[in-house]
Design an enzyme around this catalytic site. Structure first.
Site, short mmCIF file in Angstrom:
data_model
loop_
_atom_site.label_atom_id
_atom_site.label_comp_id
_atom_site.label_asym_id
_atom_site.label_seq_id
_atom_site.Cartn_x
_atom_site.Cartn_y
_atom_site.Cartn_z
N HIS A 21 43.18 5.36 22.40
CA HIS A 21 41.79 5.59 21.98
C HIS A 21 40.85 4.79 22.87
O HIS A 21 41.06 3.60 23.08
CB HIS A 21 41.60 5.15 20.52
CG HIS A 21 42.04 6.19 19.54
ND1 HIS A 21 41.51 6.30 18.27
CD2 HIS A 21 42.94 7.19 19.65
CE1 HIS A 21 42.09 7.31 17.64
NE2 HIS A 21 42.97 7.86 18.45
N TYR A 48 34.65 3.24 10.85
CA TYR A 48 34.49 2.15 9.88
C TYR A 48 33.10 2.33 9.27
O TYR A 48 32.10 2.21 9.98
CB TYR A 48 34.53 0.78 10.57
CG TYR A 48 35.87 0.40 11.20
CD1 TYR A 48 36.26 0.89 12.45
CD2 TYR A 48 36.72 -0.49 10.55
CE1 TYR A 48 37.46 0.50 13.02
CE2 TYR A 48 37.94 -0.88 11.13
CZ TYR A 48 38.29 -0.37 12.36
OH TYR A 48 39.49 -0.75 12.94
N PRO A 52 41.90 -6.99 7.03
CA PRO A 52 42.32 -5.94 7.98
C PRO A 52 41.19 -5.34 8.82
O PRO A 52 41.48 -4.68 9.83
CB PRO A 52 42.97 -4.88 7.08
CG PRO A 52 42.48 -5.17 5.71
CD PRO A 52 42.17 -6.62 5.64
N LYS A 55 43.46 -6.76 13.41
CA LYS A 55 43.92 -7.89 14.22
C LYS A 55 45.28 -8.47 13.80
O LYS A 55 45.91 -9.18 14.59
CB LYS A 55 42.87 -9.03 14.18
CG LYS A 55 41.63 -8.71 14.97
CD LYS A 55 41.89 -8.80 16.46
CE LYS A 55 40.98 -7.95 17.28
NZ LYS A 55 41.58 -6.79 17.92
N TYR A 80 37.62 -6.16 19.90
CA TYR A 80 38.45 -5.09 19.34
C TYR A 80 39.66 -4.80 20.22
O TYR A 80 40.77 -4.59 19.72
CB TYR A 80 37.60 -3.82 19.14
CG TYR A 80 38.24 -2.81 18.22
CD1 TYR A 80 38.18 -2.96 16.85
CD2 TYR A 80 38.91 -1.70 18.72
CE1 TYR A 80 38.76 -2.05 15.98
CE2 TYR A 80 39.49 -0.76 17.88
CZ TYR A 80 39.41 -0.95 16.50
OH TYR A 80 40.00 -0.04 15.66
P1 FAD Z 1 55.48 -9.37 8.12
O1 FAD Z 1 55.23 -8.00 8.64
O2 FAD Z 1 55.01 -9.71 6.76
O3 FAD Z 1 57.05 -9.63 8.23
C1 FAD Z 1 57.67 -10.75 7.62
C2 FAD Z 1 59.13 -10.45 7.38
O4 FAD Z 1 59.74 -11.61 6.79
C3 FAD Z 1 59.33 -9.30 6.41
O5 FAD Z 1 60.26 -8.37 6.92
C4 FAD Z 1 59.83 -9.99 5.14
O6 FAD Z 1 60.70 -9.16 4.37
C5 FAD Z 1 60.54 -11.20 5.72
N1 FAD Z 1 60.68 -12.28 4.75
C6 FAD Z 1 59.80 -12.67 3.78
N2 FAD Z 1 60.32 -13.65 3.04
C7 FAD Z 1 61.53 -13.90 3.55
C8 FAD Z 1 62.57 -14.82 3.18
N3 FAD Z 1 62.46 -15.61 2.11
N4 FAD Z 1 63.69 -14.82 3.92
C9 FAD Z 1 63.86 -13.98 4.99
N5 FAD Z 1 62.91 -13.08 5.36
C10 FAD Z 1 61.78 -13.06 4.64
N6 FAD Z 1 47.30 -5.52 11.70
C11 FAD Z 1 46.88 -4.98 12.89
O7 FAD Z 1 47.05 -5.62 13.95
N7 FAD Z 1 46.28 -3.74 12.96
C12 FAD Z 1 46.06 -3.01 11.84
O8 FAD Z 1 45.57 -1.88 11.95
C13 FAD Z 1 46.45 -3.57 10.55
N8 FAD Z 1 46.25 -2.89 9.40
C14 FAD Z 1 46.74 -3.40 8.23
C15 FAD Z 1 46.55 -2.65 7.07
C16 FAD Z 1 47.03 -3.15 5.85
C17 FAD Z 1 46.81 -2.33 4.61
C18 FAD Z 1 47.73 -4.40 5.79
C19 FAD Z 1 48.28 -4.93 4.49
C20 FAD Z 1 47.91 -5.13 6.94
C21 FAD Z 1 47.42 -4.65 8.16
N9 FAD Z 1 47.59 -5.36 9.35
C22 FAD Z 1 47.11 -4.85 10.53
C23 FAD Z 1 48.27 -6.65 9.33
C24 FAD Z 1 49.73 -6.56 9.79
O9 FAD Z 1 50.42 -5.60 9.03
C25 FAD Z 1 50.42 -7.93 9.65
O10 FAD Z 1 49.61 -8.90 10.26
C26 FAD Z 1 51.82 -7.93 10.30
O11 FAD Z 1 52.74 -7.25 9.48
C27 FAD Z 1 52.34 -9.37 10.52
O12 FAD Z 1 53.66 -9.33 10.99
P2 FAD Z 1 54.68 -10.50 10.66
O13 FAD Z 1 55.94 -10.11 11.34
O14 FAD Z 1 54.05 -11.80 10.96
O15 FAD Z 1 54.84 -10.48 9.08
C1 DHB Z 2 44.18 0.73 10.32
C2 DHB Z 2 44.11 -0.45 9.66
C3 DHB Z 2 43.08 -1.32 9.98
O1 DHB Z 2 42.99 -2.50 9.37
C4 DHB Z 2 42.16 -1.02 10.95
O2 DHB Z 2 41.17 -1.89 11.24
C5 DHB Z 2 42.27 0.15 11.63
C6 DHB Z 2 43.29 1.04 11.31
C7 DHB Z 2 45.26 1.69 9.96
O3 DHB Z 2 46.07 1.39 9.08
O4 DHB Z 2 45.30 2.77 10.56
#
Ligand code: FAD
Ligand code: DHB
Length: 389
Positions: free
Chosen positions: A72, A200, A292, A296, A384
């Protein structure tokens, strides 16, 4: 069992880190609480910065992302009446990639066996020990047996609720937190997106976001009160609300369809300092959360992992202990800038229950200013697409 690096959590942060270290021949074990299908079933991020796609490419795992992802070169802010286009490519020379977190995770998971990345799924009672000594270890239970993994470093990639952050003594740590008085209700549906770019929207009734996963799969969100019940949002009500908040142009092009997934996520800003304690290193959501807005979270997890992999590779390949010592400061400098951007965009685009008429006029004035100022658009665009590493 003995290894060089024990990684707790097989989300995007843990898997990316594991692959980057394995690519340098470093021994790694990843310990994950959930089953693979559970990890893949979480519908979360959708927009990847260049820093994140570059890491996938560096690992040689970007082929499907480039084939199926959607590059995009712009997105829109809507103020109830008009669409303000932020031309990120013209303003920064960079694009972002629409490619779901589930797909990134799948690509990393599937490549694990052939690259010798060991992942232990369904590990219960994961606990970290002696992290401030030279001999940290992790224990877990599986099928009624308790196991111990001795490592030189433990990396906490276990998300916001995992045990790693809690292994840092309160006396040396500080947490900064802001909880927002609303959440995002998200819907995933197999219908074409209402617009070829993200929108947005700040509407009088609250925020809405039109996003996508592909040309035939849409992802939408609406701002809802924190205590909202998902049962109160049958599909028709949600589509009506999206059509109102996203404005007439998007509404006219919106295709409705049954929800494949519907969930409510709370919004929070959170930073935990430091991101290293002794031989324990934190990365991703275990150390920080952004609301979100601005996409980021996953990207910040990826940039942490970039810094952390450099530090650990420096340690194991060149005996460079300074890189390990400097990891927290380096990562936090970028974390705070992403926190600022996500907080500011959240404040600009949402209706706050305690906001008054003045606050509303400030939002309208700021959106009007952004619409008329290339300087303001550039500030948004460079954040962004992702600040430099
Ligand atoms: P997580 O994905 O939370 O992974 C952590 C892992 O650790 C999991 O698999 C979990 O099961 C495991 N774990 C937990 N506890 C334990 C334990 N006790 N023992 C062993 N393992 C354990 N980010 C973006 O950059 N762009 C976006 O568009 C965006 N949109 C989002 C939309 C929504 C609705 C949400 C909720 C989040 C969004 N995010 C976005 C944020 C993004 O999803 C997270 O920042 C990302 O998942 C972080 O990755 P992580 O690996 O640090 O943590
Ligand atoms: C999505 C999530 C976000 O937080 C965002 O800023 C843009 C897109 C998504 O889930 O597609």
């Amino acid at each position: 069992m003995k290894t060089q690096v024990a990684i707790i959590g097989a989300g995007p942060a843990g898997l990316l880190l594991g692959h980057l270290l394995r690519a340098e021949g470093i021994e790694v074990v990843v310990i994950e609480r959930a089953a693979p299908d559970y990890v893949l079933g979480r519908i979360r991020a959708g927009v990847l910065e260049r820093t994140t796609t570059d890491l996938m490419d560096r690992l040689g795992l970007g082929a499907r992302m480039h084939a199926e992802g959607l590059p995009h070169d712009g997105f829109h802010l809507a103020d109830g009446e008009r669409l303000i286009r932020i031309d990120i490519e013209a303003l920064t020379g960079k694009k972002v990639m629409v490619y779901g977190q589930t797909e990134v995770t799948r690509d990393l998971m599937e490549a694990a066996p052939e690259r010798g990345l060991e992942i232990i799924y369904e590990a219960g009672d994961v606990a970290l020990h002696a992290v401030d000594s030279d001999a940290p270890y992790v224990t877990y239970s599986k099928d009624g047996v308790t196991y111990r993994i001795d490592a030189q470093f433990a990396c906490g990639c276990d998300g916001f609720h995992g045990p790693s952050r809690k292994a840092v003594p309160a006396s040396v740590a500080k947490a900064y937190e802001k909880v927002y008085p609303f959440g995002w209700l998200g819907i995933l549906a197999d219908v074409p997106p209402c617009h070829h770019e993200l929108i947005y929207a700040n509407h009088d009734r609250g925020f809405a976001l039109a996003s996508m996963r592909s040309e035939s799969r849409s992802r939408y969100y609406v701002q809802v009160p924190l205590d909202e019940k998902i049962e109160e949002w049958p599909d028709d009500r949600l589509w009506d609300e999206l059509a109102t908040r996203l404005g007439p142009e998007a509404a006219a092009n919106m295709t409705r369809g049954p929800a494949l997934e519907k969930s409510i996520a709370p919004l929070r800003s959170f930073v935990f300092e430091p991101m290293r304690h002794g031989r324990l290193m934190l990365a991703g959501d275990s150390a920080h959360i952004v609301p979100p807005t601005g996409a980021k979270g996953l990207n910040l997890a990826a940039s942490d992992v970039h810094y952390l992999s450099e530090a650990l590779i420096g340690y194991f390949k060149r005996g460079d202990a300074d890189a390990v010592a400097g990891y927290s400061d380096k990562a936090l400098a970028r974390v705070w800038k992403s926190e600022r951007f996500s907080w500011q965009l959240t404040k600009l685009m949402h209706r706050f229950p305690d906001g008054d008429a003045f606050d509303r006029r400030m939002q309208v004035a700021e959106l009007d200013y952004i619409a008329s100022s290339l300087a303001a658009q550039t500030t948004i665009a460079e954040n962004y697409v992702g600040l430099p590493l």
